[in-house]
Design an enzyme around this catalytic site. Structure first.
Site, PDB file in Angstrom:
ATOM      1  N   GLY A 138      -6.579  -5.891  13.596  1.00  0.00           N
ATOM      2  CA  GLY A 138      -5.930  -6.971  12.676  1.00  0.00           C
ATOM      3  C   GLY A 138      -6.696  -6.990  11.006  1.00  0.00           C
ATOM      4  N   GLY A 139      -7.982  -6.545  11.068  1.00  0.00           N
ATOM      5  CA  GLY A 139      -8.792  -6.541   9.894  1.00  0.00           C
ATOM      6  C   GLY A 139      -8.748  -5.490   9.247  1.00  0.00           C
ATOM      7  N   ASP A 140      -7.865  -5.255   8.269  1.00  0.00           N
ATOM      8  CA  ASP A 140      -7.477  -3.877   7.584  1.00  0.00           C
ATOM      9  C   ASP A 140      -7.142  -4.100   6.171  1.00  0.00           C
ATOM     10  OD1 ASP A 140      -5.295  -5.606   7.694  1.00  0.00           O
ATOM     11  OD2 ASP A 140      -3.838  -4.096   8.642  1.00  0.00           O
ATOM     12  N   SER A 175     -10.354  -0.295  13.493  1.00  0.00           N
ATOM     13  CA  SER A 175      -9.241   0.577  12.922  1.00  0.00           C
ATOM     14  C   SER A 175      -8.680  -0.064  11.966  1.00  0.00           C
ATOM     15  CB  SER A 175      -8.386   0.691  14.188  1.00  0.00           C
ATOM     16  OG  SER A 175      -6.976   1.208  13.717  1.00  0.00           O
ATOM     17  N   ARG A 213       2.780   4.230  15.911  1.00  0.00           N
ATOM     18  CA  ARG A 213       1.663   5.273  15.935  1.00  0.00           C
ATOM     19  C   ARG A 213       0.324   4.397  15.625  1.00  0.00           C
ATOM     20  NH1 ARG A 213      -0.971   2.677  11.444  1.00  0.00           N
ATOM     21  NH2 ARG A 213      -1.066   3.853   9.569  1.00  0.00           N
ATOM     22  N   GLU A 247       0.893  -1.069   0.046  1.00  0.00           N
ATOM     23  CA  GLU A 247       0.184  -0.076  -0.038  1.00  0.00           C
ATOM     24  C   GLU A 247       0.628   1.335  -0.047  1.00  0.00           C
ATOM     25  OE1 GLU A 247      -3.503  -1.745   2.794  1.00  0.00           O
ATOM     26  OE2 GLU A 247      -1.724  -0.878   3.700  1.00  0.00           O
TER      27      GLU A 247
HETATM   28  P1  NAD Z   1       2.263 -10.682  13.415  1.00  0.00           P
HETATM   29  O1  NAD Z   1       2.298 -11.458  12.165  1.00  0.00           O
HETATM   30  O2  NAD Z   1       3.636 -10.419  13.681  1.00  0.00           O
HETATM   31  O3  NAD Z   1       1.419 -11.067  14.489  1.00  0.00           O
HETATM   32  C1  NAD Z   1       0.181 -11.591  14.461  1.00  0.00           C
HETATM   33  C2  NAD Z   1      -0.104 -12.463  15.377  1.00  0.00           C
HETATM   34  O4  NAD Z   1      -1.544 -13.145  15.319  1.00  0.00           O
HETATM   35  C3  NAD Z   1       0.760 -13.996  15.280  1.00  0.00           C
HETATM   36  O5  NAD Z   1       1.479 -14.148  16.564  1.00  0.00           O
HETATM   37  C4  NAD Z   1      -0.159 -15.129  15.067  1.00  0.00           C
HETATM   38  O6  NAD Z   1       0.000 -16.333  15.552  1.00  0.00           O
HETATM   39  C5  NAD Z   1      -1.482 -14.424  15.650  1.00  0.00           C
HETATM   40  N1  NAD Z   1      -2.814 -14.957  15.319  1.00  0.00           N
HETATM   41  C6  NAD Z   1      -3.209 -15.362  13.986  1.00  0.00           C
HETATM   42  N2  NAD Z   1      -4.393 -15.975  14.112  1.00  0.00           N
HETATM   43  C7  NAD Z   1      -4.775 -15.927  15.362  1.00  0.00           C
HETATM   44  C8  NAD Z   1      -5.888 -16.438  16.110  1.00  0.00           C
HETATM   45  N3  NAD Z   1      -7.234 -16.951  15.394  1.00  0.00           N
HETATM   46  N4  NAD Z   1      -5.961 -16.416  17.462  1.00  0.00           N
HETATM   47  C9  NAD Z   1      -5.063 -15.768  18.031  1.00  0.00           C
HETATM   48  N5  NAD Z   1      -3.862 -15.348  17.420  1.00  0.00           N
HETATM   49  C10 NAD Z   1      -3.806 -15.489  16.055  1.00  0.00           C
HETATM   50  O7  NAD Z   1       1.589  -9.358  12.771  1.00  0.00           O
HETATM   51  P2  NAD Z   1       1.440  -7.876  13.499  1.00  0.00           P
HETATM   52  O8  NAD Z   1       2.675  -7.120  12.823  1.00  0.00           O
HETATM   53  O9  NAD Z   1       1.513  -7.940  14.992  1.00  0.00           O
HETATM   54  O10 NAD Z   1       0.193  -7.415  13.131  1.00  0.00           O
HETATM   55  C11 NAD Z   1      -1.149  -7.675  13.638  1.00  0.00           C
HETATM   56  C12 NAD Z   1      -2.036  -7.097  12.615  1.00  0.00           C
HETATM   57  O11 NAD Z   1      -2.388  -6.075  12.765  1.00  0.00           O
HETATM   58  C13 NAD Z   1      -2.024  -7.758  11.132  1.00  0.00           C
HETATM   59  O12 NAD Z   1      -3.208  -8.241  10.652  1.00  0.00           O
HETATM   60  C14 NAD Z   1      -1.549  -6.140  10.630  1.00  0.00           C
HETATM   61  O13 NAD Z   1      -1.848  -6.351   9.259  1.00  0.00           O
HETATM   62  C15 NAD Z   1      -2.640  -5.414  11.410  1.00  0.00           C
HETATM   63  N6  NAD Z   1      -1.969  -3.985  11.446  1.00  0.00           N
HETATM   64  C16 NAD Z   1      -3.083  -3.188  11.503  1.00  0.00           C
HETATM   65  C17 NAD Z   1      -2.513  -1.875  11.647  1.00  0.00           C
HETATM   66  C18 NAD Z   1      -3.693  -0.742  11.771  1.00  0.00           C
HETATM   67  O14 NAD Z   1      -3.448   0.506  11.838  1.00  0.00           O
HETATM   68  N7  NAD Z   1      -4.819  -1.033  11.719  1.00  0.00           N
HETATM   69  C19 NAD Z   1      -1.135  -1.353  11.944  1.00  0.00           C
HETATM   70  C20 NAD Z   1      -0.329  -2.404  11.650  1.00  0.00           C
HETATM   71  C21 NAD Z   1      -0.724  -3.585  11.681  1.00  0.00           C
END
Ligand code: NAD
Length: 339
Positions: free
Chosen positions: A223-225, A290, A111, A55
């Site tokens: 995480g839903g993004d 978010s 952030r 993105e």
């Molecule tokens: P990551 O891959 O480091 O960590 C994700 C964790 O989720 C992993 O440890 C995985 O084992 C765990 N997981 C997966 N499915 C699961 C489930 N059903 N139950 C419990 N745990 C589960 O990713 P991250 O960098 O920590 O990012 C987390 C999420 O946040 C990603 O989806 C990312 O795209 C999103 N994100 C969103 C924003 C935002 O602004 N909204 C910003 C950054 C990241």
């Protein structure tokens, strides 16, 4: 142009102090959302692949222009890579010259966590002490550190499908709160006040559903993004007071992509400006759906630029030519032949 590498950022945070930096970021974020109308905004430009997304996220006011390159590849961690990596740039909007190129993987985590805290400030019960964290990957620690700036968090119940991620979280966060490892989402939710879902999976998940969440909770779903990537049962949304960052983007990428008819109470800036109330009832469920918005990158890039200039951190790099005659770009590469 100033280059901010990971080493520079470590130095900046060491000299500023993490808590102080988080508070400064929270303040800069709140100030930016508070002058929402002054920004040129657009949904981010997403290029989708079966395995993830890349993105570009631009945002600008009259003084600065920023953009971030960021990915989301949930399966990366299995191959030893981060799910999310990013680079950010800040430019002078008056003449278009880039001012700073920065690492932005860590800044994205910070952030994002500050945005969680800003939402919680308006939507969580102020006495919230118990955080439930679903997903303890790369973002998790930053979430706790930022939420502590606005809420008196004392306990964290956490669950991840990967026990190593839970162990890592426990090691990093020892001493910050009473840590309660859980073997299911339901167990983590018991007696919680605030729930953060920070999982990575490119599918429609149903981590939380109706009847699972204690009344009065605030849910922060981050995480839903992406289109096709959600964490909540859509039936839960109808039970929540929903706040988003920027509706045109959230409708495509947020939890509400699966429940577009569900009323959205506000965009975050309306709470910050006092145009709409945040939480109205101690017993209601609130949801900050978010997805991450470019204004959040703008606010932290501007802050880092200011601090880097004030503390003289970073490295000047010659990425932008500066010929003596601005019409003689050729001379930057070649000298005229001698007569
Ligand atoms: P990551 O891959 O480091 O960590 C994700 C964790 O989720 C992993 O440890 C995985 O084992 C765990 N997981 C997966 N499915 C699961 C489930 N059903 N139950 C419990 N745990 C589960 O990713 P991250 O960098 O920590 O990012 C987390 C999420 O946040 C990603 O989806 C990312 O795209 C999103 N994100 C969103 C924003 C935002 O602004 N909204 C910003 C950054 C990241």
């Amino acid at each position: 142009m100033r280059l901010i590498t990971i080493s520079h950022l470590k130095q900046l945070i060491r000299e500023t102090g993490m808590d102080h930096f988080l508070r400064q970021n929270l303040a800069s974020l709140e100030a930016a959302f508070g002058r929402w109308d002054e920004f040129r905004k657009s949904p981010r430009h997403a290029t989708h692949y079966p395995q993830g997304v890349i993105e570009l996220m631009p945002c600008a006011d009259e003084e600065f222009y920023s953009f971030k390159y960021v990915n989301g590849h949930p399966k990366n961690t299995a191959a030893g890579r981060l799910s999310v990596v990013a680079l950010g740039m800040l430019a002078n909007a008056r003449n278009g010259y880039p001012l700073m190129l920065s690492e932005m993987t860590l800044l994205t985590a910070i952030r994002t966590a500050s945005t969680t805290a800003l939402g919680a400030k308006y939507l969580a019960r102020p006495e919230s002490r118990h955080l439930a964290l679903i997903g303890t990957g790369a973002q998790a620690e930053f979430q706790l550190l930022a939420l502590r700036q606005v809420l008196p968090i004392e306990q964290v119940s956490y669950f991840d499908t990967d026990p190593r991620a839970m162990g890592k979280f426990a090691r990093n966060m020892a001493g910050y709160a009473t840590l309660i490892p859980c073997n299911s989402i339901d167990a983590a939710l018991t007696d919680s006040d605030v729930v953060v879902t920070a999982t990575a999976a490119r599918q429609h998940n149903r981590l939380l559903g109706p009847g699972m969440i204690p009344p009065g909770s605030h849910i922060h779903a981050m995480g839903g993004d992406c289109p096709g990537k959600t964490e909540l049962d859509p039936a839960l949304l109808a039970q929540c007071r929903i706040v988003v960052e920027y509706l045109p983007q959230s409708l495509e990428e947020g939890e509400i992509q699966l429940a577009k008819e569900t009323p959205v109470h506000a965009e975050l800036w309306e709470l910050v400006n006092g145009d709409k109330p945040g939480r109205q009832d101690p017993g209601e469920l609130t949801l900050f759906d978010s997805v991450g918005f470019a204004l959040e990158d703008f606010a932290i890039l501007q802050l880092v630029y200011q601090l880097a200039c004030d503390l003289n951190i970073g490295e000047e790099v010659d990425l932008i030519p500066s010929p003596a005659d601005p019409k003689d770009l050729y001379r930057v590469l070649f000298s005229p032949p001698s007569p």
